[in-house]
Design an enzyme around this catalytic site. Structure first.
Site, PDB file in Angstrom:
ATOM      1  N   GLU A 413       0.817  -1.208   0.000  1.00  0.00           N
ATOM      2  CA  GLU A 413       0.000   0.000   0.000  1.00  0.00           C
ATOM      3  C   GLU A 413       0.859   1.270   0.000  1.00  0.00           C
ATOM      4  O   GLU A 413       0.763   2.095   0.890  1.00  0.00           O
ATOM      5  CB  GLU A 413      -0.932   0.011   1.227  1.00  0.00           C
ATOM      6  CG  GLU A 413      -2.004  -1.059   1.173  1.00  0.00           C
ATOM      7  CD  GLU A 413      -3.177  -0.720   0.270  1.00  0.00           C
ATOM      8  OE1 GLU A 413      -3.071   0.258  -0.507  1.00  0.00           O
ATOM      9  OE2 GLU A 413      -4.191  -1.437   0.331  1.00  0.00           O
ATOM     10  N   GLU A 483      -3.861 -10.622  -0.306  1.00  0.00           N
ATOM     11  CA  GLU A 483      -4.729 -10.550   0.872  1.00  0.00           C
ATOM     12  C   GLU A 483      -6.129 -10.901   0.401  1.00  0.00           C
ATOM     13  O   GLU A 483      -6.587 -10.399  -0.625  1.00  0.00           O
ATOM     14  CB  GLU A 483      -4.756  -9.140   1.486  1.00  0.00           C
ATOM     15  CG  GLU A 483      -3.442  -8.720   2.092  1.00  0.00           C
ATOM     16  CD  GLU A 483      -3.456  -7.283   2.649  1.00  0.00           C
ATOM     17  OE1 GLU A 483      -4.531  -6.779   3.025  1.00  0.00           O
ATOM     18  OE2 GLU A 483      -2.376  -6.684   2.687  1.00  0.00           O
TER      19      GLU A 483
HETATM   20  C1  IPT Z   1      -5.132  -3.921   3.560  1.00  0.00           C
HETATM   21  C2  IPT Z   1      -3.761  -3.718   4.114  1.00  0.00           C
HETATM   22  O1  IPT Z   1      -2.790  -4.086   3.182  1.00  0.00           O
HETATM   23  C3  IPT Z   1      -3.537  -4.478   5.368  1.00  0.00           C
HETATM   24  O2  IPT Z   1      -2.373  -3.998   5.983  1.00  0.00           O
HETATM   25  C4  IPT Z   1      -4.702  -4.354   6.285  1.00  0.00           C
HETATM   26  O3  IPT Z   1      -4.890  -3.015   6.606  1.00  0.00           O
HETATM   27  C5  IPT Z   1      -5.907  -4.855   5.597  1.00  0.00           C
HETATM   28  O4  IPT Z   1      -6.153  -4.116   4.454  1.00  0.00           O
HETATM   29  C6  IPT Z   1      -7.148  -4.728   6.443  1.00  0.00           C
HETATM   30  O5  IPT Z   1      -7.050  -5.293   7.685  1.00  0.00           O
HETATM   31  S1  IPT Z   1      -5.543  -2.448   2.725  1.00  0.00           S
HETATM   32  C7  IPT Z   1      -7.255  -2.573   2.379  1.00  0.00           C
HETATM   33  C8  IPT Z   1      -7.965  -1.484   3.074  1.00  0.00           C
HETATM   34  C9  IPT Z   1      -7.510  -2.517   0.916  1.00  0.00           C
END
Ligand code: IPT
Length: 952
Positions: A413, A483
């Site tokens: 990010e 993720e």
């Molecule tokens: C994503 C982040 O990469 C991760 O660090 C964490 O924040 C996760 O979301 C949520 O728990 S960013 C997401 C808002 C697209």
């Protein structure tokens, strides 16, 4: 000696000064080392320049200072407090400036050299991790300063050491220019949180070295070459190898994979030092548009792992690191993304040893710049590029000798920009043997894999089919979800549906669930604290508790579900056919490590069991295996099923023999619905109606008792304490059901009584259930019949008006005055919901009411058991027609809904039982998509029955 208070370096974009060039990290060698972990003197000041540097002087009296443990974070040791923000910087965004209020911890450690410390040679002081910026003095001499919190920094200190009375002084600033590069979604936790070590560097010692160990899957040979800054020899006794550094040899080897983590012990010996090597031969490549290791495409069944301990924060001890890897292996996980920074290096040793694919991610995130449209993003500003390159180099140099690391990730990010491209170019030049990952690079200009986060199933399928378009380069690349499946609170839902896609399309090479563990902080009053519990002015609440493990590392139901969904053996069959097709879903290992068992259940109880002969199938191969003759049918026509299991045939490094790896069930004879002949008749008294064993209030038709068991407040229930996934993330613009449900008043339904009728064998209670302010509602009729001992309730629900939302749940709830033990036949042992029920195994289970609760750090709907045929609790037996969802707790849904922490929940004088005909799906909308439409609990006409019997 000049005393300085200037702290200009804190806001300098440069990575620091005075440190040695980065190099390979190793834990052990025959050179002496001295751990400087332990108790350090500590003084906290409010600003970076409040104190001059005289504290670093050997004579300075720190006798009245506090003490902190290193490794550790001072905010978790009684000095100041932690802050949790997801992506917002907790300070004004004005890079590289940081606030004047900049908690600064002066740390002092006095030490003597051990008696056997060699008098000759040099010495290096190594810091494995300090957040976020440190200046270091040894014996009063300023040796440099650094940023890059989760990266090692070494300083040459031999010329400054004394045999005794050394004073190491470290000034640590919470905020620095580096903080702009470290905006990961986690607690801000300043301190010296990883080891501090003094390393003796004998003349002719090992400096940097790079182990190149590739594997040719066609010839079955490995090629080894160790490049070393200091010439020496490399020996691998098991392979009979004895080579000069820089020289290569090719010999037959067993390759390293995450499934078969074969390591060869070796030694790198230079004139002055011997360093043990653990060599894994493997080749990572992008070929045919796929990520291949040793010539085979891999499927990542991964998790994102932050380093976390509920008391020590990111200061992890070796046992906790090992526990993480063991838990992963025991839950069929084969890959880790080290979100979002290189972990303690010992963790990677464990990944090498026990077998996990690793995406090693750089300590880089600038997410807060999204608030200003990514303007002034440091990754697109040349002034910051040296700092970015420094971070890339410190990661790659430190971790390059780990076979487990198959991809380098530029960070998380951070938008896009020239700095990221520069990092990718540098990494490619230094290590062409691994692939490069970065999710933010949608066009894949700098990367070797198309990576996304939280893409919905439909989009993932489109990508799998290659219909997603994108740049030319991207179209030829494999896809991973770095993720997905946000494991916040109850959930994640939809895992099985993702896994089906990953297994169906070659281009989809799996994903990494977000995330491994809840970052709850142990708290004396609150149990586990989350954002806001320390009075932060900006925070993101319990968004920091979104793991598959609770903060104390107890697996959550989400981990049980993930384990089942990614199990490495597939079973297909139908109970009647007498055969089951068994598939080895692994990429590299055959099935010889597993033993197979069958069992046959009648009414959920195992009647017979035995072992099943399964050939040692090659990866991806399958075979039809015959089940034994089913035992004679049950005389009463009970429900029957097969259960087959794959278990470890022998002890492994990560679980004992017998550990269940995979399982499946096949129904044989279907269940017969409970039948109650309506032979009794309702009898109206002055204020009671009796029917068989039951008594009702004559005016309201409310059930009062069944035999001697008092039952109170039985009525239709549609409300559940919204889960984090029901509530959804604030940035979701599509429908979020939790807030809608609340707006429409589903948490405050009114029950209007229309009629209490006794006619023939039936007591009928007619009602309308609806919220204030709206015209929609549920016409609800309760029909009671009995055969004299058993009491049957049939509930009919007909929606009226325009229902624009699905229901949270649909069923009845009631209170029992007491219940403790719970027995049931149905899904267990753990919680399940419509899209989280893969791991729910049909059988006979028992628990207590307390143990049915799932302790989500922020209380919310939890603990339902799926597919329940019958349950016994509180003196009652309940049979469902059809099967139902069972929930029982010592508080009401309203109390559960109102609680912020588990400590807000106190048992009342009743046990509240929900028998649900339906539950709405869970999904993953706390960050990603909601439940798939197939898991919606739509407001539709429904009819369902329960038969109650007093068990005495
Ligand atoms: C994503 C982040 O990469 C991760 O660090 C964490 O924040 C996760 O979301 C949520 O728990 S960013 C997401 C808002 C697209």
């Amino acid at each position: 000696m000049s005393f300085r208070t200037t702290a200009d370096y804190v806001e300098d974009v440069s990575p620091g000064g005075g440190a040695l060039p980065p190099r390979a990290w190793y834990a052990a060698s025959d050179a002496k080392s001295l751990s400087l972990n332990g108790s350090w003197r500590f003084r906290l000041s409010a600003t970076a320049d409040a104190e001059d540097d005289t504290f670093a002087e050997p004579g300075h009296d720190t006798g009245d200072w506090a003490e902190v443990t290193v490794p550790g974070h001072w905010v978790l040791q009684g000095h100041g407090a932690p802050i949790y923000t997801n992506h917002l910087y907790p300070f004004p965004v004005d890079p590289p400036r940081v606030p004047t209020e900049n908690p600064t911890g002066d740390h002092v450690r006095h030490f003597d050299l051990p008696a056997d410390w060699p008098a000759d040679g040099a010495a290096v002081l190594r810091f494995d991790g300090v957040e976020s910026c440190a200046r270091v003095w040894l014996n009063g001499t300023d040796i440099g300063e650094f940023k890059g919190s989760r990266l090692p920094h070494e300083f040459a200190v031999g010329h400054l050491l004394r045999p005794a009375g050394n004073v190491l002084a470290v000034r640590v600033h919470q905020w620095s220019a580096g903080s702009y590069l470290e905006d990961q979604d986690q607690w801000w936790l300043p301190g010296i949180f990883r080891d501090v070590t003094l390393l003796h560097r004998p003349a002719g010692c090992v400096l940097d070295f790079f182990v190149h160990a590739s594997y040719d899957h066609v010839s079955g040979e490995g090629t080894l070459r160790v490049d070393s800054d200091t010439d020496g020899r490399v020996t691998v006794p098991e392979l009979d190898l004895d080579l000069a550094t820089g020289e290569s040899a090719t010999v037959p080897v067993e390759p390293w994979t995450a499934e078969t983590p074969r390591l060869y012990d070796g030694v790198l010996a230079t004139e002055g030092e011997r360093v043990p090597l653990r060599i894994g031969f493997r080749t990572v490549e992008l070929s045919d548009g796929l990520i291949k290791v040793n010539g085979t495409a891999v499927l990542f069944k991964g998790v994102n792992r932050h380093e976390w301990h509920p008391e020590r924060g990111r200061a992890l001890d070796p046992e906790t690191m090992r526990e993480d890897v063991l838990l992963m292996k025991r839950h069929n996980i084969n890959a880790v993304r080290t979100s979002h920074y290189p972990p303690h290096p010992a963790f990677l040793d464990l990944c090498d040893e026990l077998g996990l694919w690793v995406i090693d991610e750089c300590d880089l995130e600038t997410h807060g710049f999204t608030e200003q449209g990514w303007r002034d993003n440091p990754v697109d500003d040349d002034r910051w590029t040296p700092a970015l390159l420094d971070r890339a180099a410190r990661m790659v140099e430190r971790d390059k000798n780990h076979p487990s690391v198959v991809m380098w990730s530029l960070g998380n990010e951070a938008g896009t920009g020239r700095g990221l491209t520069a990092m990718a170019e540098w990494i490619r030049g230094r290590d062409a043997s691994r692939l490069i990952h970065y999710e933010g690079d949608l066009d894949c200009r700098d990367t070797d894999v198309y990576s996304r986060m939280y893409a919905a199933h439909a989009e993932v399928e489109r990508i799998g089919r290659g219909l997603d378009g994108g740049t030319h380069k991207r179209r030829a690349l494999p896809f991973i979800q770095c993720e997905y499946a946000h494991a916040m609170g109850n959930g994640p839902g939809g895992l099985a549906d993702y896994q089906r896609l990953f297994e169906a399309y070659e281009r989809l090479q799996g994903g990494f669930v977000w995330e491994w563990i809840d970052h709850g902080i142990r708290h004396p009053e609150l149990g586990y604290a989350y954002g806001g519990d320390f009075g932060e002015e900006l925070h993101d609440g319990n968004f920091v508790c979104d793991g598959l493990l609770f903060p104390d590392r107890t697996p959550s139901p989400g981990l049980a579900e993930y384990k089942k969904v990614i199990e490495p053996v597939g079973f297909d069959g139908d109970g009647d056919g007498g055969t089951v097709r068994i598939t080895n879903k692994q990429d590299f290992a055959d099935l010889s490590a597993l033993a197979f068992e069958w069992s046959y259940q009648v009414e959920g109880e195992t009647a017979e069991s035995g072992s099943l002969a399964v050939p040692p199938l090659a990866p991806r191969a399958s075979a039809e295996v015959k089940l034994p003759e089913p035992p004679a049918p049950h005389p009463d026509g009970g429900e029957t099923q097969w259960t087959v299991r794959a278990v470890l045939a022998a002890d492994t490094a990560w679980a004992p023999r017998g550990h269940v790896v995979a399982w499946s069930q096949f129904p044989v004879t279907a269940r017969q619905a409970p039948a109650v002949a309506a032979t009794a008749r309702p009898v109206r008294g002055a204020d009671r109606i009796t029917l068989g064993p039951a008594a009702f209030d004559a005016r309201t038709g409310a059930l009062l008792s069944i035999g001697a068991v008092a039952v109170r407040d039985l009525r239709l229930d549609v409300w559940r304490a919204p889960t984090d996934n029901d509530d959804g993330a604030s940035w979701q613009d599509d429908v979020r059901h939790g807030p809608l449900w609340r707006r429409l008043g589903l948490h405050r339904m009114r029950h209007r009584l229309d009629a209490v009728e006794t006619a023939g064998d039936t007591l009928t209670v007619r009602t309308r259930v609806a919220p204030a302010a709206w015209e929609f509602g549920l016409a609800t009729v309760y029909r009671w019949t009995s055969d004299g001992t058993r009491l049957k309730l049939t509930v009919s629900v007909v929606p009226e008006g325009d229902w624009t939302v699905p229901l949270p749940r649909l069923g009845v709830r009631f209170a029992l005055s007491a219940a403790d033990e719970v027995r049931w036949f149905g899904g267990g042992p753990g919680e399940a919901y419509p899209d989280t029920r893969a791991a729910s195994m049909t059988g006979r289970w028992r628990s207590t009411v307390d143990a049915l609760q799932t302790p989500y750090v922020r209380p919310q709907e939890n603990g339902a058991r799926a597919g329940v045929r019958w349950a016994e609790l509180g003196g009652l037996r309940v049979e469902g027609d059809p099967e139902f969802w069972l929930t029982a707790r010592r508080w009401t849904t309203e109390q559960l809904d109102a609680a912020r922490h588990l400590t807000d929940l106190a048992p009342g004088d009743a046990v509240w039982v929900n028998l649900d005909h339906g539950q709405h799906g869970i999904g993953s909308q706390s960050c990603g998509p909601g439940p798939l439409p197939g898991y919606f609990l739509r407001a539709e006409p429904a009819e369902f029955s329960f038969v109650f019997t007093e068990t005495g």
